[in-house]
Every structure is written in C-alpha cells, then in structure tokens.
Design a protein around this motif. Structure first.
Motif, PDB file in Angstrom:
ATOM      1  N   GLU A  37      11.502  -2.813   8.952  1.00 15.64           N
ATOM      2  CA  GLU A  37      10.544  -3.052   7.875  1.00 15.64           C
ATOM      3  C   GLU A  37       9.180  -3.401   8.452  1.00 15.64           C
ATOM      4  N   ASP A  39       4.990  -4.536   7.149  1.00 11.48           N
ATOM      5  CA  ASP A  39       4.133  -5.005   6.071  1.00 11.48           C
ATOM      6  C   ASP A  39       3.220  -3.872   5.612  1.00 11.48           C
ATOM      7  N   GLY A  40       3.073  -3.697   4.310  1.00 16.44           N
ATOM      8  CA  GLY A  40       2.255  -2.620   3.758  1.00 16.44           C
ATOM      9  C   GLY A  40       0.770  -2.799   3.973  1.00 16.44           C
ATOM     10  N   ASP A  46      -1.355  -4.135   0.352  1.00 18.16           N
ATOM     11  CA  ASP A  46      -1.036  -5.553   0.507  1.00 18.16           C
ATOM     12  C   ASP A  46       0.026  -5.966  -0.490  1.00 18.16           C
ATOM     13  N   THR A  49       6.346  -3.979   0.977  1.00 16.48           N
ATOM     14  CA  THR A  49       7.187  -3.911   2.164  1.00 16.48           C
ATOM     15  C   THR A  49       7.611  -2.463   2.336  1.00 16.48           C
ATOM     16  N   GLU A  51       9.709   0.571   4.732  1.00 17.41           N
ATOM     17  CA  GLU A  51      10.790   0.810   5.695  1.00 17.41           C
ATOM     18  C   GLU A  51      10.523   2.130   6.406  1.00 17.41           C
ATOM     19  N   ASP A 114       9.782  -2.639  -1.507  1.00 13.84           N
ATOM     20  CA  ASP A 114       9.460  -3.801  -2.329  1.00 13.84           C
ATOM     21  C   ASP A 114       7.952  -3.842  -2.557  1.00 13.84           C
ATOM     22  N   GLY A 115       7.537  -4.139  -3.775  1.00 15.83           N
ATOM     23  CA  GLY A 115       6.113  -4.325  -4.008  1.00 15.83           C
ATOM     24  C   GLY A 115       5.608  -3.752  -5.306  1.00 15.83           C
TER      25      GLY A 115
END
Length: 134
Positions: A37, A39-40, A46, A49, A51, A114-115
C-alpha cells in the motif's frame, strides 16, 4: 532520479487516471512490491490509500508478483501476466521484471482501496455536470 507514470484505477467506476510522478513523490514507490500500500498523496490524491497491482519497464516487460526483486528473469510461461497462449498446452519463454518497483520501472499500476471517489477528488465530476446544464 526516479520518474514514472502512475495509472490509478477506481474499482467502483472502472475509470483510470494517469499521473506523471518524479522526485520525492516517485521515491515513495521505490522499493515497494506488488500488493504493498502507498499513500495517495504521491499522485495528488490526499486521503486515499493505493495498492500496487503491477507495472512495466521502458521496454514494456511486465512486473510479475512471483518473481522476487526488480531484476529481469526469463520464465517458461503457460499463461498469466506477460503471455497469452494462442492454443492449449502452448508455452513460451518470456522475459519479465520482478515484483519490486525500481528505477527501471516506467509505469506503475495502482488501484484505490480506501478514500472515496477519485473523480470527485480531482474535480472532474463537477465539470461534466456543469457543461450539461448549459
């Protein structure tokens, strides 16, 4: 200095978005393996997440999850990433790259895990609706 194209896939909508990353943002990907993973924020997303799902080098050789490191490896493949046989039982020796992102990597494929909505985060969904109303 590392520099790649990052292709972000949004599994909810099926859309993809391409970003050029270099410098400090590209360094966030170096040394990571397929399945790790990230960080975006590295691609301007921002709070997201991402992958790592794959990638390729300058010559178009794909990364394979079952090859350790970032080096080139010749594999006798029956199918899967890097080779699609044209008939049953066909095998071919194919050169692939390992699962680790390195300086030789030209493109990194990632998916959002995620996000939320990527289009909304980039402000693209609002522009299309505004054009339709005019």
């Amino acid at each position: 200095m590392a520099e790649f194209q990052v292709v972000v896939s949004d599994p909810d909508t099926g859309s993809t978005y391409q970003f050029e990353v270099d410098g400090q943002d590209a360094n966030r990907f170096l040394g990571k393996d397929i399945g790790d993973e990230v960080d975006g924020g590295a691609v301007g997303l921002d709070g997201f997440t991402l992958e790592i799902t794959g990638g390729s080098d300058e010559a178009g050789r794909p990364m394979r999850a079952n090859v350790a490191g970032s080096n080139l490896k010749e594999l006798l493949l029956e199918g899967g990433v890097g080779y699609k046989p044209s008939r049953d039982g066909e095998r071919k020796r194919i050169t692939v790259r390992g699962r680790q992102v390195s300086d030789e990597t030209a493109q990194v494929n990632v998916k959002v895990i995620d996000g939320g909505d990527v289009a909304a985060a980039l402000g693209e969904g609002d522009d299309e609706d505004a054009e339709d109303d005019e």
